[in-house]
Motif scaffolding. Sequence first.
Motif, PDB file in Angstrom:
ATOM      1  N   LYS A  76       0.845  -1.204   0.000  1.00  0.00           N
ATOM      2  CA  LYS A  76       0.000   0.000   0.000  1.00  0.00           C
ATOM      3  C   LYS A  76       0.880   1.254   0.000  1.00  0.00           C
ATOM      4  O   LYS A  76       0.635   2.201  -0.763  1.00  0.00           O
ATOM      5  CB  LYS A  76      -0.911  -0.018   1.233  1.00  0.00           C
ATOM      6  N   GLN A  77       1.919   1.245   0.844  1.00  0.00           N
ATOM      7  CA  GLN A  77       2.840   2.378   0.904  1.00  0.00           C
ATOM      8  C   GLN A  77       3.558   2.575  -0.434  1.00  0.00           C
ATOM      9  O   GLN A  77       3.717   3.705  -0.899  1.00  0.00           O
ATOM     10  CB  GLN A  77       3.877   2.146   2.009  1.00  0.00           C
ATOM     11  N   SER A  79       2.487   1.733  -3.411  1.00  0.00           N
ATOM     12  CA  SER A  79       1.526   2.271  -4.378  1.00  0.00           C
ATOM     13  C   SER A  79       1.333   3.774  -4.188  1.00  0.00           C
ATOM     14  O   SER A  79       1.303   4.547  -5.154  1.00  0.00           O
ATOM     15  CB  SER A  79       0.195   1.533  -4.240  1.00  0.00           C
ATOM     16  N   GLU A  80       1.224   4.187  -2.915  1.00  0.00           N
ATOM     17  CA  GLU A  80       1.044   5.607  -2.607  1.00  0.00           C
ATOM     18  C   GLU A  80       2.286   6.416  -3.002  1.00  0.00           C
ATOM     19  O   GLU A  80       2.178   7.524  -3.544  1.00  0.00           O
ATOM     20  CB  GLU A  80       0.742   5.788  -1.119  1.00  0.00           C
ATOM     21  N   SER A  83       2.456   6.818  -6.742  1.00  0.00           N
ATOM     22  CA  SER A  83       1.505   7.847  -7.170  1.00  0.00           C
ATOM     23  C   SER A  83       2.060   9.244  -6.900  1.00  0.00           C
ATOM     24  O   SER A  83       1.976  10.141  -7.750  1.00  0.00           O
ATOM     25  CB  SER A  83       0.170   7.656  -6.436  1.00  0.00           C
ATOM     26  N   THR A  84       2.663   9.411  -5.701  1.00  0.00           N
ATOM     27  CA  THR A  84       3.279  10.696  -5.337  1.00  0.00           C
ATOM     28  C   THR A  84       4.428  11.021  -6.283  1.00  0.00           C
ATOM     29  O   THR A  84       4.581  12.162  -6.748  1.00  0.00           O
ATOM     30  CB  THR A  84       3.793  10.648  -3.882  1.00  0.00           C
ATOM     31  N   THR A 144      10.986  11.311  -2.072  1.00  0.00           N
ATOM     32  CA  THR A 144      10.027  10.267  -2.449  1.00  0.00           C
ATOM     33  C   THR A 144      10.741   9.043  -3.008  1.00  0.00           C
ATOM     34  O   THR A 144      10.410   7.904  -2.665  1.00  0.00           O
ATOM     35  CB  THR A 144       9.016  10.810  -3.486  1.00  0.00           C
TER      36      THR A 144
END
Length: 361
Positions: A76-77, A79-80, A83-84, A144
């Motif tokens: 989940k992290q 994927s986030e 996206s960022t 990131t």
Amino acid sequence: MVCANEEAKEKQQQLEKIQQQILARQAVLDKTQSELNQVEKSVAKTDRKIGQTSRILKQTEDELQRVKAQLNELKKQKSELESTRDQQLDILSAQVKSAYHVGRNDYLKLLLNQDSPAKLERVISYYQYLNKARMQAIENLKVTLQALQKTEQLLNKNQLRLAELIKVEAEKQAQLVALKKQQQAQIKQLAAVIVSESQRIENLKQNENALTRALEALAEAIDNLPQQVEFNGLAEIKGRLLWPVKGRVQNIFGRQKSGQLKWKGVRIDADSGDVVNNVHAGQVIFSDWLKGYGLVIVVEHGDGYMSLYGHNQALLKDVGDMVHSGEPIALVGQSGGQSRPGLYFEIRHQGQPLDPTDWCN
């Protein structure tokens, strides 16, 4: 604090010593029945192996669940973060394009062509803003990408651990299957040795007497040991204890067991491997194999109260462990020569057995 730790260590050492004395005394008693003794020794050995294997398997399965949960969170992290990263790349791309278009107009020419200080100041501010925004976008992207790299490394590490745990789980399950086949053969062998009703009654009587002496020795020891934690007993929560395992209660307390012997606890039908929960806060004072009762765990609750859990497949706690109400302490099994899985459960006060149905809700 040091004093309390030393007292706790002393208490645990003395409890372990008493446990060994109980087992040694039991071994002496067993010498009087050579054939039965040999079979029961084999049963005890297999039961203990099953207990060790089941405990490792339970720990492995628990860790598997934790690793799977961590993997899901890391995915989940990731994927986030991806996206960022994509959003930050779009922002940086737009800023680069903007800088390129402005650059084509020649920064120096733009400055020289301004006919007022105000316009000149605006052009300079605009260029500074563009440069600052671009540098910040690059810095954000760098952070990131670093976070994404770290997350991917953790993901890879957890995936390797998951594969390792799955392998261990498969090995332990295979060992458990083989040991349970061995256990079933020994149970049949045990039944073949005890052929008459009189032999069965005599064996049950010896088992019960051995258990009573063991519990008396433990009770006496507790009275003479320093207390790390004071427990309040069970009197104030009579009728409100939870049953240690879900299942049908068999062999009702006080009913005839065999001959003149009566049930001093209850047997609860449950599936092999079901979790056995501690009924109330206390300290483990015995955790080992006992003749006739298999893998047994005994918890002291203070004020002379004890709870006993027998015929387990695995013991999840050791002597000296503090346990909370509802905490898993064992797994249901059929150790001690039982023909089917289930939990033997007792509550005692000052050595006297109490009817668990009066105490559990």
